[in-house]
Design a protein around this motif. Structure first.
Motif, PDB file in Angstrom:
ATOM      1  N   THR A  75       0.852  -1.296  -0.207  1.00 54.69           N
ATOM      2  CA  THR A  75       0.047   0.151  -0.153  1.00 54.69           C
ATOM      3  C   THR A  75       0.842   1.245   0.061  1.00 54.69           C
ATOM      4  N   ASP A  76       0.302   2.226  -0.287  1.00 51.97           N
ATOM      5  CA  ASP A  76       0.827   3.646  -0.140  1.00 51.97           C
ATOM      6  C   ASP A  76       1.702   3.817   1.118  1.00 51.97           C
ATOM      7  N   THR A  77       1.009   3.575   2.034  1.00 54.79           N
ATOM      8  CA  THR A  77       1.478   3.866   3.603  1.00 54.79           C
ATOM      9  C   THR A  77       2.473   3.020   3.835  1.00 54.79           C
ATOM     10  N   GLN A  78       2.666   1.718   3.605  1.00 57.09           N
ATOM     11  CA  GLN A  78       3.741   0.908   3.592  1.00 57.09           C
ATOM     12  C   GLN A  78       4.865   1.086   2.776  1.00 57.09           C
ATOM     13  N   THR A  79       4.582   1.654   1.720  1.00 58.66           N
ATOM     14  CA  THR A  79       5.782   2.076   0.781  1.00 58.66           C
ATOM     15  C   THR A  79       6.401   3.266   1.595  1.00 58.66           C
ATOM     16  N   ILE A  80       5.753   4.387   2.202  1.00 55.78           N
ATOM     17  CA  ILE A  80       6.417   5.512   2.534  1.00 55.78           C
ATOM     18  C   ILE A  80       7.000   4.760   3.963  1.00 55.78           C
ATOM     19  N   ILE A  81       6.285   4.105   4.921  1.00 61.50           N
ATOM     20  CA  ILE A  81       7.145   3.676   5.795  1.00 61.50           C
ATOM     21  C   ILE A  81       8.483   2.938   5.661  1.00 61.50           C
ATOM     22  N   LEU A  82       8.587   1.909   4.763  1.00 66.94           N
ATOM     23  CA  LEU A  82       9.720   1.225   4.549  1.00 66.94           C
ATOM     24  C   LEU A  82      10.737   2.323   3.804  1.00 66.94           C
ATOM     25  N   SER A  83      10.425   3.200   2.824  1.00 65.19           N
ATOM     26  CA  SER A  83      11.244   4.032   2.295  1.00 65.19           C
ATOM     27  C   SER A  83      12.041   4.901   3.245  1.00 65.19           C
ATOM     28  N   ARG A  84      11.122   5.537   4.078  1.00 61.60           N
ATOM     29  CA  ARG A  84      11.734   6.253   5.409  1.00 61.60           C
ATOM     30  C   ARG A  84      12.444   5.462   6.124  1.00 61.60           C
ATOM     31  N   ALA A  85      12.248   4.455   6.313  1.00 62.39           N
ATOM     32  CA  ALA A  85      13.246   3.387   7.061  1.00 62.39           C
ATOM     33  C   ALA A  85      14.559   3.105   6.599  1.00 62.39           C
ATOM     34  N   ALA A  86      14.216   3.129   5.113  1.00 65.45           N
ATOM     35  CA  ALA A  86      15.622   2.692   4.379  1.00 65.45           C
ATOM     36  C   ALA A  86      16.471   3.837   4.543  1.00 65.45           C
ATOM     37  N   THR A  87      16.346   5.111   4.866  1.00 70.20           N
ATOM     38  CA  THR A  87      17.220   6.089   4.809  1.00 70.20           C
ATOM     39  C   THR A  87      17.514   6.530   6.183  1.00 70.20           C
ATOM     40  N   ARG A  88      16.871   5.859   7.208  1.00 68.45           N
ATOM     41  CA  ARG A  88      17.455   6.422   8.618  1.00 68.45           C
ATOM     42  C   ARG A  88      18.496   5.135   9.271  1.00 68.45           C
ATOM     43  N   PRO A  89      19.306   5.784  10.059  1.00 69.28           N
ATOM     44  CA  PRO A  89      20.339   5.067  10.770  1.00 69.28           C
ATOM     45  C   PRO A  89      19.584   3.730  11.436  1.00 69.28           C
ATOM     46  N   GLY A  90      19.992   2.648  11.196  1.00 71.90           N
ATOM     47  CA  GLY A  90      19.684   1.314  11.761  1.00 71.90           C
ATOM     48  C   GLY A  90      18.392   0.839  11.195  1.00 71.90           C
ATOM     49  N   HIS A  91      17.812   1.564  10.199  1.00 72.01           N
ATOM     50  CA  HIS A  91      16.442   1.376   9.418  1.00 72.01           C
ATOM     51  C   HIS A  91      15.385   1.426  10.287  1.00 72.01           C
ATOM     52  N   LEU A  92      15.197   2.573  11.033  1.00 72.78           N
ATOM     53  CA  LEU A  92      14.298   2.581  12.075  1.00 72.78           C
ATOM     54  C   LEU A  92      12.929   3.133  11.336  1.00 72.78           C
ATOM     55  N   ALA A  93      12.024   2.495  11.659  1.00 71.99           N
ATOM     56  CA  ALA A  93      10.895   2.758  11.089  1.00 71.99           C
ATOM     57  C   ALA A  93      10.042   3.987  11.735  1.00 71.99           C
ATOM     58  N   MET A  94      10.419   4.515  12.838  1.00 66.85           N
ATOM     59  CA  MET A  94       9.848   5.520  13.705  1.00 66.85           C
ATOM     60  C   MET A  94      10.393   6.803  13.177  1.00 66.85           C
ATOM     61  N   PRO A  95       9.879   7.937  13.355  1.00 69.66           N
ATOM     62  CA  PRO A  95       8.393   7.930  13.552  1.00 69.66           C
ATOM     63  C   PRO A  95       7.704   7.643  12.393  1.00 69.66           C
ATOM     64  N   LEU A  96       6.352   7.303  12.495  1.00 70.44           N
ATOM     65  CA  LEU A  96       5.361   6.890  11.406  1.00 70.44           C
ATOM     66  C   LEU A  96       4.992   8.124  10.775  1.00 70.44           C
ATOM     67  N   PRO A  97       4.667   7.865   9.540  1.00 67.13           N
ATOM     68  CA  PRO A  97       4.080   9.253   8.775  1.00 67.13           C
ATOM     69  C   PRO A  97       2.986  10.150   9.442  1.00 67.13           C
ATOM     70  N   GLY A  98       3.058  11.080   9.529  1.00 65.34           N
ATOM     71  CA  GLY A  98       1.955  12.045  10.163  1.00 65.34           C
ATOM     72  C   GLY A  98       0.661  11.834   9.483  1.00 65.34           C
ATOM     73  N   GLY A  99      -0.246  11.777  10.241  1.00 71.01           N
ATOM     74  CA  GLY A  99      -1.801  11.459  10.091  1.00 71.01           C
ATOM     75  C   GLY A  99      -1.632   9.707  10.573  1.00 71.01           C
ATOM     76  N   LEU A 100      -0.914   9.163  10.568  1.00 74.59           N
ATOM     77  CA  LEU A 100      -1.289   7.578  10.743  1.00 74.59           C
ATOM     78  C   LEU A 100      -0.750   7.190  12.135  1.00 74.59           C
ATOM     79  N   HIS A 101      -1.953   7.183  12.949  1.00 74.32           N
ATOM     80  CA  HIS A 101      -1.853   6.989  14.164  1.00 74.32           C
ATOM     81  C   HIS A 101      -3.129   5.938  14.764  1.00 74.32           C
ATOM     82  N   GLY A 102      -3.294   5.855  16.041  1.00 67.23           N
ATOM     83  CA  GLY A 102      -4.380   4.876  16.540  1.00 67.23           C
ATOM     84  C   GLY A 102      -4.425   3.427  16.004  1.00 67.23           C
TER      85      GLY A 102
END
Length: 185
Positions: free
Chosen positions: A5-32
């Motif tokens: 999904t678009d959300t899954q792609t965004i989470i994984l793409s951002r994690a790929a650019t972060r040190p240690g492949h951290l997936a946090m923080p999640l994209p804005g608007g994605l909570h609960g």
């Protein structure tokens, strides 16, 4: 490649650019409940994993475990492969994820370019393939291949390839083709 999904792609793409492949923080608007459902599905697919977080170091928390500890989310090798990024060193990335990266500068000089994974099938990969040809590529050829406008193609060469990726792109004028760009070997 799995259907994301678009959300899954965004989470994984951002994690790929972060040190240690951290997936946090999640994209804005994605909570609960939406965040819980999305992350649970990604964990069950093996794209994310929960790793113990050290709150004293300020690790971002995904959830608290109830015993005063918490977990954080990191992208797995399967998650990176799902978005088309091959892991650099298999099996050793799991251990490096659990250790927080050292914020102190390393012994590498700042002029040394970082290795960058280029996803296959992207327009950036198409442009690089065109520039690697012996005859190089003109802006008109890049525009035709990508469907972009000329200023976007020049911006990708200048900003994306030269500055961000650190590639040695050369240009020369040719009478019948105009400015021709190529990658130095």
């Amino acid at each position: 490649m799995p259907k994301l999904t678009d959300t899954q792609t965004i989470i994984l793409s951002r994690a790929a650019t972060r040190p240690g492949h951290l997936a946090m923080p999640l994209p804005g608007g994605l909570h609960g409940a939406a965040a819980k459902m999305s992350v649970t599905r990604m964990i069950s697919n093996g794209w994310l994993e929960e790793v113990a977080a050290d709150t004293r170091r300020g690790d971002p928390l995904w959830r608290e475990t109830g015993d005063g500890h918490g977990t954080m989310l990191v992208a797995t090798e399967a998650g990176l492969e799902a978005i088309g990024i091959e892991p650099m060193v298999p099996k050793s990335t799991s251990a490096s994820r659990k250790a927080k990266p050292d914020p102190a500068p390393s012994s590498a000089t700042p002029d040394t370019p970082k290795p960058v994974a280029i996803r296959a099938g992207t327009k950036q990969a198409q442009i690089i393939a065109l520039l690697q040809r012996p005859e190089g590529a003109s802006i008109a050829e890049i525009v035709e291949a990508t469907g972009w406008q000329a200023h976007s193609a020049r911006g990708m060469i200048s900003g994306g390839l030269r500055k961000k990726l650190g590639l040695a792109v050369t240009s020369r004028k040719e009478a019948n083709r105009g400015t021709v760009y190529s990658l130095d070997a």
